[in-house]
Design an enzyme around this catalytic site. Structure first.
Site, PDB file in Angstrom:
ATOM      1  N   THR A 217      13.593  37.316 -20.363  1.00 17.50           N
ATOM      2  CA  THR A 217      12.431  38.159 -20.052  1.00 17.50           C
ATOM      3  C   THR A 217      11.638  38.426 -21.327  1.00 17.50           C
ATOM      4  OG1 THR A 217      11.735  40.179 -18.908  1.00 17.50           O
ATOM      5  CG2 THR A 217      13.732  40.353 -20.227  1.00 17.50           C
ATOM      6  N   ASN A 218      10.733  39.386 -21.310  1.00 18.85           N
ATOM      7  CA  ASN A 218       9.932  39.684 -22.505  1.00 18.85           C
ATOM      8  C   ASN A 218       9.716  41.182 -22.629  1.00 18.85           C
ATOM      9  OD1 ASN A 218       7.433  40.375 -20.975  1.00 18.85           O
ATOM     10  ND2 ASN A 218       7.620  38.240 -20.349  1.00 18.85           N
ATOM     11  N   HIS A 219       8.985  41.590 -23.655  1.00 17.66           N
ATOM     12  CA  HIS A 219       8.869  43.024 -23.967  1.00 17.66           C
ATOM     13  C   HIS A 219       7.840  43.772 -23.135  1.00 17.66           C
ATOM     14  CE1 HIS A 219      11.657  43.160 -27.215  1.00 17.66           C
ATOM     15  NE2 HIS A 219      11.054  42.197 -27.885  1.00 17.66           N
ATOM     16  N   SER A 220       7.173  43.109 -22.190  1.00 14.08           N
ATOM     17  CA  SER A 220       6.130  43.808 -21.443  1.00 14.08           C
ATOM     18  C   SER A 220       6.729  44.978 -20.652  1.00 14.08           C
ATOM     19  CB  SER A 220       5.458  42.834 -20.474  1.00 14.08           C
ATOM     20  OG  SER A 220       4.603  43.540 -19.621  1.00 14.08           O
ATOM     21  N   ALA A 282       2.995  39.749 -17.893  1.00 14.91           N
ATOM     22  CA  ALA A 282       3.393  38.768 -18.897  1.00 14.91           C
ATOM     23  C   ALA A 282       4.309  37.773 -18.189  1.00 14.91           C
ATOM     24  CB  ALA A 282       4.110  39.462 -20.049  1.00 14.91           C
TER      25      ALA A 282
END
Ligand code: CTP
Length: 408
Positions: A217-220, A282
């Site tokens: 996943t990502n930091h969004s 994102a």
């Protein structure tokens, strides 16, 4: 002096008349009055006689910073102006909590206290959040009174089902102040500059499964997307929020679609068509080519995870080439750590966008996970606009304002 980051432009310059009637839930109204005031509204409170047995005018005066009206005022020096003046100047008459008794009085046009006198003379929208004990809400008389008032354009919210002061578990609880606040915004924003328009907003970081336990996943955080959905609701739009798993509370009034992966996000967006698409999510650019059926075990050694490219969602719904364009106005985001404007400009063109909001994620006070953002807007027309550092809520309001100028 400090900056009130809670002030929201939908409430600034709005006058809300808050009627509080004699229910034990009246204590929650103090929180509601405080929240509305902090959000920027001017809140005038009217208490009925029974309410004063539960809570004092001083409580409301302290949280609103304004004089509170009671039945004593009905017979005071200003009586002749009060019953007309209070509602004449209001953008909304909100009665929370409203007892079955007050609902009955309003349905029959009775005007025997300051609140009902004011309600009878009101020309502004009326929003009522009932609260009463078990059985009273379902009583045929109450239901008939609700039906009568609805035909006259009054909006009812709740009551919720749950624990009641009597110990019963039934329908009769006042909605939570934050929920009432959300419903208030819908009424105040009804005639905003996106009234009658449909807006789809995507928010959050996608999750790409590696195995049944692990994800990429990502930091969004979804904050900017949720703020955009709220700002679009405030502008009167019908809003669909397509969101990845998030700890945030979705705005009241948004149609919610929950997704996890970029593929699910693509499917959800492809099923929609609207005046505006705002892609604040994102979406992953890469995902594991194969999702392991079972949990990967350490004893099997370090896994080699082969990745594949995901579909570009904006491109696939942009109607580039022969495809059908599903959204009249398409808005994207460009989170960049270098060459901000060049990269954003390239995305604006290649994704067929009308507007792209570019932000520099290398700055500590902007981008992922923080409350603030520093955005440059690039329009397809070639116009560029740099917004100063502001909260994500303010940035959302600005972006929605600009989008409204693009939608005819
Ligand atoms: N986006 C999309 N589909 C993807 C990835 C991104 O529609 N698979 C959208 C995002 O929601 C955003 C815009 O495209 O509105 C730009 O996303 P960004 O990640 O900055 O750009 P990419 O096109 O993914 O390019 P890169 O990651 O190489 O910068």
């Amino acid at each position: 002096m400090f900056y009130n980051s809670k002030a929201m432009s939908i409430f600034s310059d709005k006058r809300i008349l808050l009627g509080v009637t004699g229910s034990i839930a009246a204590y929650k109204s103090a929180d509601l009055a405080s929240k509305l005031t902090q959000a920027g509204a001017q809140v005038d409170v009217i208490l009925t006689q029974a309410t004063e047995k539960f809570i004092t005018p001083l409580t409301f005066q302290s949280v609103t910073g304004r004089r509170v009206y009671t039945d004593a005022d009905l017979w005071g020096n200003e009586a002749h102006v009060l019953h007309i003046g209070l509602s004449k100047n209001a953008d909304l008459l909100l009665i929370a909590p409203s007892t079955a008794n007050t609902i009955a009085k309003l349905a029959h046009g009775l005007a025997d206290n300051l609140l009902t006198v004011t309600a009878l003379a009101a020309t502004c929208p009326i929003l009522i959040a009932p609260a009463m004990d078990g059985g009273m809400f379902e009583a045929p008389a109450t239901q008939a009174n609700l039906a009568t008032l609805k035909t006259r354009g009054v909006t009812f919210i709740g009551p919720a089902e749950g624990h009641l002061a009597s110990g019963l578990n039934a329908k009769g609880r006042l909605l939570e102040p934050s929920e009432i606040l959300g419903h208030t915004r819908i009424i105040l924003g009804k005639h905003g500059n996106l009234a009658g328009k449909k807006v789809v907003v995507t928010a959050g970081g996608t999750q790409e499964a590696i195995d049944p336990v692990r994800i990429i996943t990502n930091h969004s955080s979804g904050k900017q997307g949720y703020a955009l959905a709220q700002a679009a609701l405030d502008a009167g739009a019908e809003v669909t929020l397509i969101t990845t798993p998030s700890a945030l509370t979705p705005p009241i009034g948004a149609n919610l679609i929950k997704v996890k992966s970029a593929k699910e996000l693509l499917n959800a967006v492809s099923n929609e068509s609207a005046d505006v698409l705002i892609m604040a999510a994102a979406a992953a650019d890469f995902r594991p080519k194969v999702i392991a059926q079972d949990k990967m075990k350490k004893r099997d050694g370090i896994p080699q995870i082969e990745l594949e490219v995901t579909e570009d969602i904006l491109k696939s719904v942009a109607g580039l080439g022969s495809g059908k364009r599903r959204f009249k106005i398409m808005v994207g985001f460009a989170a960049e750590s270098q060459n901000l404007l060049e990269n954003a400009e390239e995305k604006l063109k290649s994704k067929g966008l009308d507007l792209i909001a570019a932000n520099d994620i290398s700055a500590k006070d902007a981008g992922f996970e923080v409350e603030t953002n520093r955005i440059t807007l690039l329009f397809a027309s070639g116009i560029k606009e740099s917004l100063p550092l502001m909260s994500k809520v303010e940035a959302a309001e600005k972006i929605i304002e600009r989008i409204a100028t693009l939608v005819e």
